[in-house]
Design a protein around this motif. Sequence first.
Motif, PDB file in Angstrom:
ATOM      1  N   LEU A 206      15.606  89.515  56.962  1.00 24.86           N
ATOM      2  CA  LEU A 206      14.727  88.480  56.900  1.00 24.86           C
ATOM      3  C   LEU A 206      14.934  87.044  57.260  1.00 24.86           C
ATOM      4  O   LEU A 206      14.257  86.331  58.128  1.00 24.86           O
ATOM      5  CB  LEU A 206      13.906  88.631  55.569  1.00 24.86           C
ATOM      6  N   GLN A 207      16.129  86.600  56.826  1.00 24.91           N
ATOM      7  CA  GLN A 207      16.807  85.292  57.205  1.00 24.91           C
ATOM      8  C   GLN A 207      16.928  85.068  58.356  1.00 24.91           C
ATOM      9  O   GLN A 207      16.666  83.913  58.977  1.00 24.91           O
ATOM     10  CB  GLN A 207      17.870  84.977  56.201  1.00 24.91           C
ATOM     11  N   GLY A 208      17.536  86.112  58.983  1.00 23.33           N
ATOM     12  CA  GLY A 208      17.819  85.992  60.502  1.00 23.33           C
ATOM     13  C   GLY A 208      16.846  85.859  61.310  1.00 23.33           C
ATOM     14  O   GLY A 208      16.775  85.001  62.354  1.00 23.33           O
ATOM     15  N   TYR A 209      15.782  86.721  61.073  1.00 23.43           N
ATOM     16  CA  TYR A 209      14.561  86.563  61.758  1.00 23.43           C
ATOM     17  C   TYR A 209      13.848  85.283  61.641  1.00 23.43           C
ATOM     18  O   TYR A 209      13.275  84.667  62.518  1.00 23.43           O
ATOM     19  CB  TYR A 209      13.474  87.778  61.362  1.00 23.43           C
ATOM     20  N   ALA A 210      13.727  84.548  60.387  1.00 26.13           N
ATOM     21  CA  ALA A 210      13.237  83.422  60.068  1.00 26.13           C
ATOM     22  C   ALA A 210      13.893  82.304  60.915  1.00 26.13           C
ATOM     23  O   ALA A 210      13.423  81.278  61.316  1.00 26.13           O
ATOM     24  CB  ALA A 210      13.217  83.022  58.764  1.00 26.13           C
ATOM     25  N   LEU A 211      15.426  82.248  61.005  1.00 19.58           N
ATOM     26  CA  LEU A 211      16.130  81.464  61.644  1.00 19.58           C
ATOM     27  C   LEU A 211      15.622  81.625  63.202  1.00 19.58           C
ATOM     28  O   LEU A 211      15.675  80.667  63.953  1.00 19.58           O
ATOM     29  CB  LEU A 211      17.399  81.590  61.555  1.00 19.58           C
ATOM     30  N   ALA A 212      15.428  82.785  63.787  1.00 17.11           N
ATOM     31  CA  ALA A 212      14.964  82.805  65.418  1.00 17.11           C
ATOM     32  C   ALA A 212      13.828  82.333  65.399  1.00 17.11           C
ATOM     33  O   ALA A 212      13.588  81.616  66.512  1.00 17.11           O
ATOM     34  CB  ALA A 212      14.942  84.479  65.484  1.00 17.11           C
ATOM     35  N   PRO A 359      11.123  87.299  50.015  1.00 19.71           N
ATOM     36  CA  PRO A 359      10.576  86.471  50.967  1.00 19.71           C
ATOM     37  C   PRO A 359      11.038  84.886  50.854  1.00 19.71           C
ATOM     38  O   PRO A 359      10.811  84.064  51.917  1.00 19.71           O
ATOM     39  CB  PRO A 359       9.086  86.294  50.739  1.00 19.71           C
ATOM     40  N   ASP A 360      11.757  84.512  49.719  1.00 21.82           N
ATOM     41  CA  ASP A 360      12.477  83.237  49.444  1.00 21.82           C
ATOM     42  C   ASP A 360      13.629  83.382  49.410  1.00 21.82           C
ATOM     43  O   ASP A 360      14.454  84.265  49.314  1.00 21.82           O
ATOM     44  CB  ASP A 360      11.656  82.920  48.095  1.00 21.82           C
ATOM     45  N   ASN A 361      14.271  82.116  49.347  1.00 20.85           N
ATOM     46  CA  ASN A 361      15.715  81.862  49.248  1.00 20.85           C
ATOM     47  C   ASN A 361      15.850  80.455  48.799  1.00 20.85           C
ATOM     48  O   ASN A 361      15.148  79.642  48.824  1.00 20.85           O
ATOM     49  CB  ASN A 361      16.198  82.139  50.654  1.00 20.85           C
ATOM     50  N   GLU A 362      17.344  80.432  48.465  1.00 17.08           N
ATOM     51  CA  GLU A 362      17.855  79.181  48.159  1.00 17.08           C
ATOM     52  C   GLU A 362      19.276  79.152  48.464  1.00 17.08           C
ATOM     53  O   GLU A 362      19.942  79.951  48.375  1.00 17.08           O
ATOM     54  CB  GLU A 362      17.604  78.494  46.734  1.00 17.08           C
ATOM     55  N   ALA A 363      19.843  77.858  48.742  1.00 15.12           N
ATOM     56  CA  ALA A 363      21.415  77.761  49.311  1.00 15.12           C
ATOM     57  C   ALA A 363      22.068  76.466  49.159  1.00 15.12           C
ATOM     58  O   ALA A 363      21.072  75.442  48.971  1.00 15.12           O
ATOM     59  CB  ALA A 363      21.140  78.519  50.935  1.00 15.12           C
ATOM     60  N   VAL A 364      23.118  76.480  49.251  1.00 13.24           N
ATOM     61  CA  VAL A 364      23.756  75.330  49.652  1.00 13.24           C
ATOM     62  C   VAL A 364      24.613  75.533  51.125  1.00 13.24           C
ATOM     63  O   VAL A 364      25.318  76.427  51.304  1.00 13.24           O
ATOM     64  CB  VAL A 364      24.900  74.960  48.638  1.00 13.24           C
ATOM     65  N   GLY A 378      12.669  78.120  48.267  1.00  9.63           N
ATOM     66  CA  GLY A 378      11.602  78.173  48.788  1.00  9.63           C
ATOM     67  C   GLY A 378      11.286  79.269  49.890  1.00  9.63           C
ATOM     68  O   GLY A 378      12.183  80.244  49.728  1.00  9.63           O
ATOM     69  N   SER A 379      10.623  79.207  50.735  1.00  2.48           N
ATOM     70  CA  SER A 379      10.368  80.307  51.785  1.00  2.48           C
ATOM     71  C   SER A 379      11.959  80.210  52.717  1.00  2.48           C
ATOM     72  O   SER A 379      12.443  79.223  52.771  1.00  2.48           O
ATOM     73  CB  SER A 379       9.142  80.052  52.599  1.00  2.48           C
ATOM     74  N   LYS A 380      12.071  81.525  53.106  1.00  4.83           N
ATOM     75  CA  LYS A 380      13.197  81.626  54.296  1.00  4.83           C
ATOM     76  C   LYS A 380      12.898  80.826  55.503  1.00  4.83           C
ATOM     77  O   LYS A 380      13.921  80.229  55.994  1.00  4.83           O
ATOM     78  CB  LYS A 380      13.538  83.014  54.584  1.00  4.83           C
ATOM     79  N   SER A 381      11.748  80.796  55.768  1.00  2.36           N
ATOM     80  CA  SER A 381      11.505  79.773  56.865  1.00  2.36           C
ATOM     81  C   SER A 381      11.732  78.561  56.567  1.00  2.36           C
ATOM     82  O   SER A 381      12.560  77.467  57.306  1.00  2.36           O
ATOM     83  CB  SER A 381       9.858  79.830  57.301  1.00  2.36           C
ATOM     84  N   ALA A 382      11.520  77.846  55.326  1.00  6.48           N
ATOM     85  CA  ALA A 382      12.121  76.465  54.992  1.00  6.48           C
ATOM     86  C   ALA A 382      13.517  76.322  54.840  1.00  6.48           C
ATOM     87  O   ALA A 382      14.046  75.323  55.627  1.00  6.48           O
ATOM     88  CB  ALA A 382      11.499  76.237  53.626  1.00  6.48           C
ATOM     89  N   LEU A 383      14.349  77.389  54.506  1.00  8.09           N
ATOM     90  CA  LEU A 383      15.860  77.382  54.750  1.00  8.09           C
ATOM     91  C   LEU A 383      16.054  77.469  56.085  1.00  8.09           C
ATOM     92  O   LEU A 383      16.989  76.526  56.865  1.00  8.09           O
ATOM     93  CB  LEU A 383      16.308  78.497  54.018  1.00  8.09           C
ATOM     94  N   ALA A 384      15.516  78.344  56.862  1.00 11.53           N
ATOM     95  CA  ALA A 384      15.971  78.311  58.498  1.00 11.53           C
ATOM     96  C   ALA A 384      15.833  76.647  58.799  1.00 11.53           C
ATOM     97  O   ALA A 384      17.031  76.341  59.726  1.00 11.53           O
ATOM     98  CB  ALA A 384      14.949  79.222  59.041  1.00 11.53           C
ATOM     99  N   HIS A 385      14.772  76.137  58.790  1.00 10.67           N
ATOM    100  CA  HIS A 385      14.491  74.796  59.228  1.00 10.67           C
ATOM    101  C   HIS A 385      15.759  73.808  58.693  1.00 10.67           C
ATOM    102  O   HIS A 385      16.126  72.992  59.645  1.00 10.67           O
ATOM    103  CB  HIS A 385      13.215  74.301  59.106  1.00 10.67           C
TER     104      HIS A 385
END
Length: 397
Positions: A206-212, A359-364, A378-385
């Motif tokens: 899901l995160q890789g697809y959000a990045l794409a 569907p959500d993620n958080e990271a450093v 937040g959303s994996k899309s938000a992390l992708a951006h």
Amino acid sequence: MTGGIAAYKACELLRRFTESGHDVTVVPTESALEFVGAPTWAALSGKPVATDVWTDVHQVPHVRLGQSADLVVVAPATADTIARAAHGLADDLLTNTLLTARCPVVLAPAMHTEMWEHPATQANVATLRERGVLVVEPAEGRLTGKDTGKGRLPEPGEIFELCTQVLARGAGTAQDLAGRHVVVSAGGTREYLDPVRFLGNRSSGLQGYALARAAAARGAEVTLVAANTSLPDPAGVKVVRVETTGQLRDVVVPAAASADAVVMAAAPADFRPLAVSDAKIKKASDGSAPAIELQQNPDILHEISTSRPRAGTVVVGFAAETGDETGSVLDLARAKLARKGCDLLVVNDVSGGAVFGSPDNEAVILGADGTATDVPRGSKSALAHAIWDQVARRLQD
């Protein structure tokens, strides 16, 4: 929408916009109405439909529509409409709207392969992209009749996801990845023990697809290397499917040679069996378990980070950490960043199975330059951006 057989798919796209609360005005060409009639568009949008500049002329629709829009999306966009848009023609309501629009414009082409690949079409697409129009790469697959190839309209759900991201970024937001080629890996690799069993991991992709998707929305040419996922292909993205870590390496390493950025969001298996059984491994009658000897897989992230076949390529890795007696999650991540040699490392705390399939993620986001950017849940899309923000900044340096 314009006059292509894929016009029927625009009904689904319109439904997704209206059901998510957007106010949509449908502007078809005359030929589009040969495929789907005006009553259908009026019923789905809740508004009257016109193709010419003379209907309700007192409201000056040929100017008003473009001026008031937050987004103009043309789906499908035929070769003819792309040509007219590139040359600034304004002989119907749609082309007038394109000329007056000061909001983001998305064109989703659909046509036969020969038409898409023709030098005239490619020149027109290049012209529009230079002006800031987001022209989505068409998908590959079944076309009209028995033909197959590149030119298929991406699935409406994926066009909607891309448009949602464009809307979220807002008017005036630069496509900061336009003209860039990025490679993204996603999913989890499998290493087979026998014809039916494998070693694998819990990565959903899901995160890789959000990045794409995010990279495509920012104008990039995107190659997505997907390992064992069942997710739909993102609009405008070239998808290459793989299974094993070896196959992942065989695709990613050559692709990195022409990439401005490589984001390794996939979870490659660290080990693979030394020997793979040709037949299904049977249970032993005495209840004993077979011994499986493992060997280490190639370290793709380290290889790309240290070889850098293309000067200036930004390399991003991911670290799914839990922390242990040797250090905290961030301690282990900083050591990994130094060991791998990448520019950025996205650190996920996966204690208790967090992140996987969510569907959500958080990271450093750790930088080799010593920076650390916290991205709240937040959303994996938000992390992708957030990741692409860091990449774009480094590409501009």
